[in-house]
Design an enzyme around this catalytic site. Structure first.
Site, PDB file in Angstrom:
ATOM      1  N   ARG A 185       0.839  -1.214   0.000  1.00 36.81           N
ATOM      2  CA  ARG A 185       0.000   0.000   0.000  1.00 36.81           C
ATOM      3  C   ARG A 185       0.866   1.253   0.000  1.00 36.81           C
ATOM      4  O   ARG A 185       0.611   2.186  -0.758  1.00 36.81           O
ATOM      5  CB  ARG A 185      -0.950   0.002   1.198  1.00 36.81           C
ATOM      6  CG  ARG A 185      -2.057  -1.042   1.065  1.00 36.81           C
ATOM      7  CD  ARG A 185      -2.974  -1.050   2.271  1.00 36.81           C
ATOM      8  NE  ARG A 185      -2.183  -1.343   3.463  1.00 36.81           N
ATOM      9  CZ  ARG A 185      -2.447  -0.889   4.680  1.00 36.81           C
ATOM     10  NH1 ARG A 185      -3.473  -0.097   4.892  1.00 36.81           N
ATOM     11  NH2 ARG A 185      -1.690  -1.220   5.698  1.00 36.81           N
TER      12      ARG A 185
ATOM     13  N   ASN B 269      -6.109  -3.033   2.030  1.00 42.85           N
ATOM     14  CA  ASN B 269      -6.030  -4.479   2.225  1.00 42.85           C
ATOM     15  C   ASN B 269      -7.442  -5.031   2.374  1.00 42.85           C
ATOM     16  O   ASN B 269      -8.289  -4.410   3.017  1.00 42.85           O
ATOM     17  CB  ASN B 269      -5.234  -4.817   3.482  1.00 42.85           C
ATOM     18  CG  ASN B 269      -3.760  -4.579   3.335  1.00 42.85           C
ATOM     19  OD1 ASN B 269      -3.235  -4.511   2.232  1.00 42.85           O
ATOM     20  ND2 ASN B 269      -3.067  -4.446   4.443  1.00 42.85           N
TER      21      ASN B 269
END
Length: 90
Positions: free
Chosen positions: A20, A38
């Site tokens: 990320r 996620n």
């Protein structure tokens, strides 16, 4: 130029490896807005909006991600454009 939107699911070793963080950095570098998060499945979800060439470059980057990740599968589909102002990580 017309902007496009894309929804991407990235599978493999993509959580707890900085995926990320590095996706945000790459999107910002390309001038793309959207978000990355996620999922409980272990996948990473990306929604990105920007110029077609920038989205194409982001998709190419997502195919391998950062060095710490191991991308096994990527599914991308075009979605309607949302007018956001930044790229964030949830």
């Amino acid at each position: 130029m017309t902007k496009i939107g894309v929804h991407v699911l990235v599978s493999g070793v993509v959580q707890d490896v900085g995926f990320r963080f590095f996706t945000v950095r790459e999107a910002e570098r390309l001038g793309v807005v959207g978000h990355v998060r996620n999922l409980t499945s272990g996948d990473v979800e990306v929604e990105a909006y920007g110029e077609p060439e920038a989205i194409k470059s982001l998709l190419a980057w997502l195919e391998h991600g950062p060095k710490t990740a191991q991308v096994e599968h990527l599914v991308a589909k075009e979605i309607p454009v949302k007018h956001l102002i930044s790229f964030t990580s949830d």
